[in-house]
Design a protein around this motif. Structure first.
Motif, PDB file in Angstrom:
ATOM      1  N   PHE A 135       0.875  -1.168   0.000  1.00  0.00           N
ATOM      2  CA  PHE A 135       0.000   0.000   0.000  1.00  0.00           C
ATOM      3  C   PHE A 135       0.910   1.215   0.000  1.00  0.00           C
ATOM      4  O   PHE A 135       1.980   1.197   0.617  1.00  0.00           O
ATOM      5  CB  PHE A 135      -0.925  -0.028   1.215  1.00  0.00           C
ATOM      6  N   VAL A 136       0.535   2.257  -0.728  1.00  0.00           N
ATOM      7  CA  VAL A 136       1.392   3.436  -0.855  1.00  0.00           C
ATOM      8  C   VAL A 136       0.573   4.705  -0.665  1.00  0.00           C
ATOM      9  O   VAL A 136      -0.619   4.743  -0.956  1.00  0.00           O
ATOM     10  CB  VAL A 136       2.116   3.483  -2.225  1.00  0.00           C
ATOM     11  N   LEU A 137       1.270   5.717  -0.184  1.00  0.00           N
ATOM     12  CA  LEU A 137       0.700   7.060  -0.088  1.00  0.00           C
ATOM     13  C   LEU A 137       1.176   7.849  -1.289  1.00  0.00           C
ATOM     14  O   LEU A 137       2.367   7.858  -1.604  1.00  0.00           O
ATOM     15  CB  LEU A 137       1.189   7.758   1.181  1.00  0.00           C
ATOM     16  N   THR A 138       0.258   8.504  -1.956  1.00  0.00           N
ATOM     17  CA  THR A 138       0.622   9.340  -3.091  1.00  0.00           C
ATOM     18  C   THR A 138      -0.365  10.496  -3.175  1.00  0.00           C
ATOM     19  O   THR A 138      -1.243  10.627  -2.317  1.00  0.00           O
ATOM     20  CB  THR A 138       0.661   8.503  -4.404  1.00  0.00           C
ATOM     21  N   ARG A 139      -0.206  11.326  -4.175  1.00  0.00           N
ATOM     22  CA  ARG A 139      -1.128  12.449  -4.374  1.00  0.00           C
ATOM     23  C   ARG A 139      -1.885  12.266  -5.675  1.00  0.00           C
ATOM     24  O   ARG A 139      -1.318  11.863  -6.679  1.00  0.00           O
ATOM     25  CB  ARG A 139      -0.375  13.766  -4.400  1.00  0.00           C
ATOM     26  N   ARG A 140      -3.159  12.587  -5.605  1.00  0.00           N
ATOM     27  CA  ARG A 140      -4.008  12.660  -6.791  1.00  0.00           C
ATOM     28  C   ARG A 140      -4.846  13.915  -6.653  1.00  0.00           C
ATOM     29  O   ARG A 140      -5.507  14.100  -5.632  1.00  0.00           O
ATOM     30  CB  ARG A 140      -4.922  11.432  -6.893  1.00  0.00           C
ATOM     31  N   ASP A 141      -4.776  14.759  -7.643  1.00  0.00           N
ATOM     32  CA  ASP A 141      -5.524  16.023  -7.611  1.00  0.00           C
ATOM     33  C   ASP A 141      -5.263  16.782  -6.315  1.00  0.00           C
ATOM     34  O   ASP A 141      -6.184  17.232  -5.647  1.00  0.00           O
ATOM     35  CB  ASP A 141      -7.022  15.758  -7.795  1.00  0.00           C
ATOM     36  N   GLN A 142      -4.002  16.894  -5.949  1.00  0.00           N
ATOM     37  CA  GLN A 142      -3.562  17.644  -4.768  1.00  0.00           C
ATOM     38  C   GLN A 142      -4.035  17.050  -3.439  1.00  0.00           C
ATOM     39  O   GLN A 142      -3.937  17.685  -2.400  1.00  0.00           O
ATOM     40  CB  GLN A 142      -4.000  19.123  -4.859  1.00  0.00           C
ATOM     41  N   GLN A 143      -4.556  15.857  -3.465  1.00  0.00           N
ATOM     42  CA  GLN A 143      -5.039  15.223  -2.238  1.00  0.00           C
ATOM     43  C   GLN A 143      -4.210  13.975  -1.952  1.00  0.00           C
ATOM     44  O   GLN A 143      -3.858  13.225  -2.865  1.00  0.00           O
ATOM     45  CB  GLN A 143      -6.513  14.838  -2.388  1.00  0.00           C
ATOM     46  N   ALA A 144      -3.889  13.751  -0.668  1.00  0.00           N
ATOM     47  CA  ALA A 144      -3.183  12.538  -0.270  1.00  0.00           C
ATOM     48  C   ALA A 144      -4.154  11.364  -0.338  1.00  0.00           C
ATOM     49  O   ALA A 144      -5.283  11.457   0.160  1.00  0.00           O
ATOM     50  CB  ALA A 144      -2.640  12.686   1.143  1.00  0.00           C
ATOM     51  N   VAL A 145      -3.696  10.292  -0.966  1.00  0.00           N
ATOM     52  CA  VAL A 145      -4.540   9.106  -1.122  1.00  0.00           C
ATOM     53  C   VAL A 145      -3.729   7.855  -0.800  1.00  0.00           C
ATOM     54  O   VAL A 145      -2.495   7.851  -0.870  1.00  0.00           O
ATOM     55  CB  VAL A 145      -5.134   8.986  -2.549  1.00  0.00           C
ATOM     56  N   VAL A 146      -4.453   6.806  -0.457  1.00  0.00           N
ATOM     57  CA  VAL A 146      -3.840   5.496  -0.255  1.00  0.00           C
ATOM     58  C   VAL A 146      -4.227   4.635  -1.448  1.00  0.00           C
ATOM     59  O   VAL A 146      -5.397   4.575  -1.829  1.00  0.00           O
ATOM     60  CB  VAL A 146      -4.310   4.847   1.063  1.00  0.00           C
ATOM     61  N   CYS A 147      -3.227   4.013  -2.040  1.00  0.00           N
ATOM     62  CA  CYS A 147      -3.426   3.111  -3.174  1.00  0.00           C
ATOM     63  C   CYS A 147      -2.746   1.789  -2.851  1.00  0.00           C
ATOM     64  O   CYS A 147      -1.967   1.693  -1.909  1.00  0.00           O
ATOM     65  CB  CYS A 147      -2.790   3.695  -4.434  1.00  0.00           C
ATOM     66  N   VAL A 148      -3.031   0.799  -3.664  1.00  0.00           N
ATOM     67  CA  VAL A 148      -2.324  -0.472  -3.555  1.00  0.00           C
ATOM     68  C   VAL A 148      -1.551  -0.674  -4.852  1.00  0.00           C
ATOM     69  O   VAL A 148      -2.035  -0.325  -5.936  1.00  0.00           O
ATOM     70  CB  VAL A 148      -3.287  -1.645  -3.257  1.00  0.00           C
ATOM     71  N   HIS A 149      -0.345  -1.192  -4.732  1.00  0.00           N
ATOM     72  CA  HIS A 149       0.514  -1.434  -5.894  1.00  0.00           C
ATOM     73  C   HIS A 149       0.159  -2.796  -6.468  1.00  0.00           C
ATOM     74  O   HIS A 149       0.538  -3.839  -5.938  1.00  0.00           O
ATOM     75  CB  HIS A 149       1.982  -1.357  -5.472  1.00  0.00           C
ATOM     76  N   ARG A 150      -0.569  -2.785  -7.567  1.00  0.00           N
ATOM     77  CA  ARG A 150      -1.124  -4.008  -8.155  1.00  0.00           C
ATOM     78  C   ARG A 150      -0.087  -5.045  -8.597  1.00  0.00           C
ATOM     79  O   ARG A 150      -0.377  -6.236  -8.551  1.00  0.00           O
ATOM     80  CB  ARG A 150      -2.046  -3.662  -9.330  1.00  0.00           C
ATOM     81  N   PRO A 151       1.126  -4.672  -9.043  1.00  0.00           N
ATOM     82  CA  PRO A 151       2.084  -5.692  -9.466  1.00  0.00           C
ATOM     83  C   PRO A 151       2.604  -6.610  -8.350  1.00  0.00           C
ATOM     84  O   PRO A 151       3.178  -7.652  -8.633  1.00  0.00           O
ATOM     85  CB  PRO A 151       3.238  -4.888 -10.069  1.00  0.00           C
ATOM     86  N   CYS A 152       2.419  -6.241  -7.104  1.00  0.00           N
ATOM     87  CA  CYS A 152       2.864  -7.110  -6.000  1.00  0.00           C
ATOM     88  C   CYS A 152       2.205  -8.482  -6.168  1.00  0.00           C
ATOM     89  O   CYS A 152       0.977  -8.575  -6.263  1.00  0.00           O
ATOM     90  CB  CYS A 152       2.471  -6.492  -4.664  1.00  0.00           C
ATOM     91  N   PRO A 153       2.985  -9.556  -6.206  1.00  0.00           N
ATOM     92  CA  PRO A 153       2.410 -10.890  -6.405  1.00  0.00           C
ATOM     93  C   PRO A 153       1.355 -11.272  -5.359  1.00  0.00           C
ATOM     94  O   PRO A 153       0.359 -11.908  -5.698  1.00  0.00           O
ATOM     95  CB  PRO A 153       3.625 -11.823  -6.318  1.00  0.00           C
ATOM     96  N   PHE A 154       1.552 -10.857  -4.128  1.00  0.00           N
ATOM     97  CA  PHE A 154       0.574 -11.191  -3.096  1.00  0.00           C
ATOM     98  C   PHE A 154      -0.728 -10.432  -3.324  1.00  0.00           C
ATOM     99  O   PHE A 154      -1.815 -10.976  -3.129  1.00  0.00           O
ATOM    100  CB  PHE A 154       1.136 -10.910  -1.696  1.00  0.00           C
ATOM    101  N   ILE A 155      -0.628  -9.196  -3.775  1.00  0.00           N
ATOM    102  CA  ILE A 155      -1.831  -8.417  -4.088  1.00  0.00           C
ATOM    103  C   ILE A 155      -2.554  -9.048  -5.272  1.00  0.00           C
ATOM    104  O   ILE A 155      -3.785  -9.149  -5.276  1.00  0.00           O
ATOM    105  CB  ILE A 155      -1.477  -6.941  -4.374  1.00  0.00           C
ATOM    106  N   GLN A 156      -1.811  -9.487  -6.271  1.00  0.00           N
ATOM    107  CA  GLN A 156      -2.460 -10.139  -7.413  1.00  0.00           C
ATOM    108  C   GLN A 156      -3.272 -11.353  -6.959  1.00  0.00           C
ATOM    109  O   GLN A 156      -4.342 -11.618  -7.492  1.00  0.00           O
ATOM    110  CB  GLN A 156      -1.411 -10.551  -8.444  1.00  0.00           C
ATOM    111  N   GLN A 157      -2.777 -12.032  -5.972  1.00  0.00           N
ATOM    112  CA  GLN A 157      -3.456 -13.222  -5.445  1.00  0.00           C
ATOM    113  C   GLN A 157      -4.623 -12.851  -4.532  1.00  0.00           C
ATOM    114  O   GLN A 157      -5.663 -13.515  -4.546  1.00  0.00           O
ATOM    115  CB  GLN A 157      -2.439 -14.059  -4.676  1.00  0.00           C
TER     116      GLN A 157
END
Length: 175
Positions: free
Chosen positions: A101-123
Protein backbone atom coordinates in the motif's frame (compact mmCIF):
# COMPACT_ATOMS: atom_id res chain seq x y z
CA UNK A 1 5.88 7.33 16.39
CA UNK A 2 5.46 4.07 18.31
CA UNK A 3 1.96 3.59 16.88
CA UNK A 4 3.48 3.41 13.40
CA UNK A 5 5.62 0.49 14.47
CA UNK A 6 2.42 -1.35 15.29
CA UNK A 7 1.14 -1.28 11.72
CA UNK A 8 -0.29 -4.70 11.02
CA UNK A 9 1.36 -6.23 7.96
CA UNK A 10 -0.85 -7.41 5.12
CA UNK A 11 1.73 -9.56 3.34
CA UNK A 12 2.94 -12.40 5.58
CA UNK A 13 6.70 -12.28 6.21
CA UNK A 14 7.22 -15.80 4.82
CA UNK A 15 5.78 -14.55 1.51
CA UNK A 16 8.06 -11.48 1.55
CA UNK A 17 11.11 -13.61 2.24
CA UNK A 18 10.44 -15.65 -0.90
CA UNK A 19 9.71 -12.71 -3.20
CA UNK A 20 12.38 -10.88 -5.19
CA UNK A 21 10.50 -7.66 -5.90
CA UNK A 22 10.69 -5.25 -3.01
CA UNK A 23 13.87 -3.46 -2.04
CA UNK A 24 15.21 -3.82 -5.60
CA UNK A 25 15.05 -1.12 -8.23
CA UNK A 26 15.71 -0.74 -11.94
CA UNK A 27 17.32 2.67 -11.50
CA UNK A 28 19.55 4.16 -8.86
CA UNK A 29 17.20 7.15 -8.50
CA UNK A 30 13.97 5.12 -8.50
CA UNK A 31 10.90 6.77 -6.96
CA UNK A 32 10.22 3.40 -5.32
CA UNK A 33 13.19 3.86 -2.98
CA UNK A 34 11.78 4.48 0.48
CA UNK A 35 12.16 7.79 2.21
CA UNK A 36 13.01 8.05 5.86
CA UNK A 37 12.12 11.15 7.83
CA UNK A 38 14.35 12.68 10.48
CA UNK A 39 11.75 11.58 13.00
CA UNK A 40 12.10 7.96 11.84
CA UNK A 41 15.90 8.18 11.97
CA UNK A 42 15.72 9.45 15.56
CA UNK A 43 13.32 6.65 16.45
CA UNK A 44 15.72 4.12 14.92
CA UNK A 45 18.60 5.52 16.95
CA UNK A 46 16.54 5.30 20.14
CA UNK A 47 15.75 1.66 19.33
CA UNK A 48 19.46 0.86 19.19
CA UNK A 49 20.47 1.31 15.55
CA UNK A 50 23.70 3.18 14.99
CA UNK A 51 23.20 6.73 13.78
CA UNK A 52 26.17 6.35 11.43
CA UNK A 53 24.53 3.40 9.67
CA UNK A 54 21.26 5.24 9.24
CA UNK A 55 22.77 8.54 8.11
CA UNK A 56 25.42 7.13 5.75
CA UNK A 57 22.69 5.31 3.84
CA UNK A 58 20.62 8.47 3.29
CA UNK A 59 20.71 10.36 0.01
CA UNK A 60 21.35 13.89 1.27
CA UNK A 61 18.41 16.17 1.91
CA UNK A 62 15.99 14.18 -0.26
CA UNK A 63 15.22 11.72 2.50
CA UNK A 64 15.59 8.77 0.14
CA UNK A 65 17.58 5.77 1.27
CA UNK A 66 20.59 5.20 -0.99
CA UNK A 67 20.79 2.23 -3.29
CA UNK A 68 23.71 -0.10 -3.89
CA UNK A 69 24.46 -1.36 -7.39
CA UNK A 70 25.14 -5.06 -7.70
CA UNK A 71 25.21 -7.04 -10.96
CA UNK A 72 23.59 -4.16 -12.84
CA UNK A 73 20.65 -3.88 -10.44
CA UNK A 74 20.05 -1.52 -7.56
CA UNK A 75 18.92 -2.49 -4.09
CA UNK A 76 18.17 -0.68 -0.87
CA UNK A 77 21.40 -0.17 1.06
CA UNK A 78 19.77 -1.89 4.06
CA UNK A 79 18.71 -4.98 2.10
CA UNK A 80 20.64 -8.19 2.77
CA UNK A 81 20.82 -10.32 -0.40
CA UNK A 82 22.00 -13.49 1.35
CA UNK A 83 19.02 -13.66 3.70
CA UNK A 84 16.52 -11.63 1.64
CA UNK A 85 15.89 -9.52 4.75
CA UNK A 86 16.08 -5.92 5.91
CA UNK A 87 19.05 -4.91 8.04
CA UNK A 88 16.94 -2.31 9.86
CA UNK A 89 13.66 -4.23 9.92
CA UNK A 90 12.74 -3.27 13.50
CA UNK A 91 13.07 0.42 12.56
CA UNK A 92 12.28 0.24 8.85
CA UNK A 93 10.69 3.32 7.30
CA UNK A 94 6.95 3.83 7.41
CA UNK A 95 6.80 3.44 3.62
CA UNK A 96 8.30 -0.04 3.94
CA UNK A 97 5.87 -0.98 6.67
CA UNK A 98 2.96 0.14 4.52
CA UNK A 99 3.96 -1.47 1.20
CA UNK A 100 2.29 -2.85 -1.00
CA UNK A 101 0.00 0.00 0.00
CA UNK A 102 1.39 3.44 -0.85
CA UNK A 103 0.70 7.06 -0.09
CA UNK A 104 0.62 9.34 -3.09
CA UNK A 105 -1.13 12.45 -4.37
CA UNK A 106 -4.01 12.66 -6.79
CA UNK A 107 -5.52 16.02 -7.61
CA UNK A 108 -3.56 17.64 -4.77
CA UNK A 109 -5.04 15.22 -2.24
CA UNK A 110 -3.18 12.54 -0.27
CA UNK A 111 -4.54 9.11 -1.12
CA UNK A 112 -3.84 5.50 -0.26
CA UNK A 113 -3.43 3.11 -3.17
CA UNK A 114 -2.32 -0.47 -3.56
CA UNK A 115 0.51 -1.43 -5.89
CA UNK A 116 -1.12 -4.01 -8.16
CA UNK A 117 2.08 -5.69 -9.47
CA UNK A 118 2.86 -7.11 -6.00
CA UNK A 119 2.41 -10.89 -6.41
CA UNK A 120 0.57 -11.19 -3.10
CA UNK A 121 -1.83 -8.42 -4.09
CA UNK A 122 -2.46 -10.14 -7.41
CA UNK A 123 -3.46 -13.22 -5.44
CA UNK A 124 -5.46 -11.47 -2.70
CA UNK A 125 -6.93 -8.40 -4.40
CA UNK A 126 -10.60 -7.91 -3.47
CA UNK A 127 -10.71 -11.03 -1.28
CA UNK A 128 -12.38 -10.79 2.11
CA UNK A 129 -8.93 -10.59 3.71
CA UNK A 130 -8.01 -7.65 1.44
CA UNK A 131 -11.27 -5.80 2.12
CA UNK A 132 -10.83 -6.26 5.90
CA UNK A 133 -7.30 -4.90 5.68
CA UNK A 134 -8.41 -1.82 3.74
CA UNK A 135 -10.96 -1.12 6.51
CA UNK A 136 -8.15 -1.58 9.05
CA UNK A 137 -5.96 0.88 7.09
CA UNK A 138 -8.73 3.47 6.94
CA UNK A 139 -9.04 3.31 10.71
CA UNK A 140 -5.26 3.36 11.12
CA UNK A 141 -5.02 6.55 9.07
CA UNK A 142 -7.78 8.17 11.12
CA UNK A 143 -5.63 7.94 14.24
CA UNK A 144 -4.43 11.34 15.38
CA UNK A 145 -0.93 9.93 15.96
CA UNK A 146 -0.74 8.88 12.29
CA UNK A 147 -2.30 12.03 10.85
CA UNK A 148 -0.01 14.17 13.02
CA UNK A 149 3.03 12.12 11.89
CA UNK A 150 2.10 12.60 8.21
CA UNK A 151 1.39 16.30 8.72
CA UNK A 152 4.90 16.65 10.18
CA UNK A 153 6.42 14.53 7.39
CA UNK A 154 4.60 15.38 4.13
CA UNK A 155 7.60 14.22 2.06
CA UNK A 156 6.59 10.63 2.89
CA UNK A 157 3.68 11.02 0.48
CA UNK A 158 5.30 9.65 -2.67
CA UNK A 159 5.30 10.90 -6.23
CA UNK A 160 4.36 8.00 -8.49
CA UNK A 161 2.99 9.92 -11.49
CA UNK A 162 4.49 7.61 -14.10
CA UNK A 163 3.12 4.55 -12.28
CA UNK A 164 -0.51 5.60 -11.88
CA UNK A 165 -1.66 2.68 -14.03
CA UNK A 166 -0.07 0.29 -11.47
CA UNK A 167 -1.77 1.91 -8.49
CA UNK A 168 -5.33 1.10 -7.53
CA UNK A 169 -6.97 3.96 -5.61
CA UNK A 170 -8.45 2.86 -2.27
CA UNK A 171 -9.30 5.99 -0.27
CA UNK A 172 -8.37 9.62 0.41
CA UNK A 173 -6.72 10.97 3.52
CA UNK A 174 -7.74 14.04 5.43
CA UNK A 175 -5.28 15.72 7.77
Amino acid sequence: MDILLNLEQFVPSEVCLQCDGCCRFKEQESVWRPKMSEEEIQSGIKSGLAELILRKNMDGESGYIKTVCSQGKHRCSHFEFKTNTCGIYSARPFECQLYPFVLTRRDQQAVVCVHRPCPFIQQEFQTEKFVRYVVYLKNFFLSSAVTDFLARNPSLIGEYKEYQDELEYLFSLIF
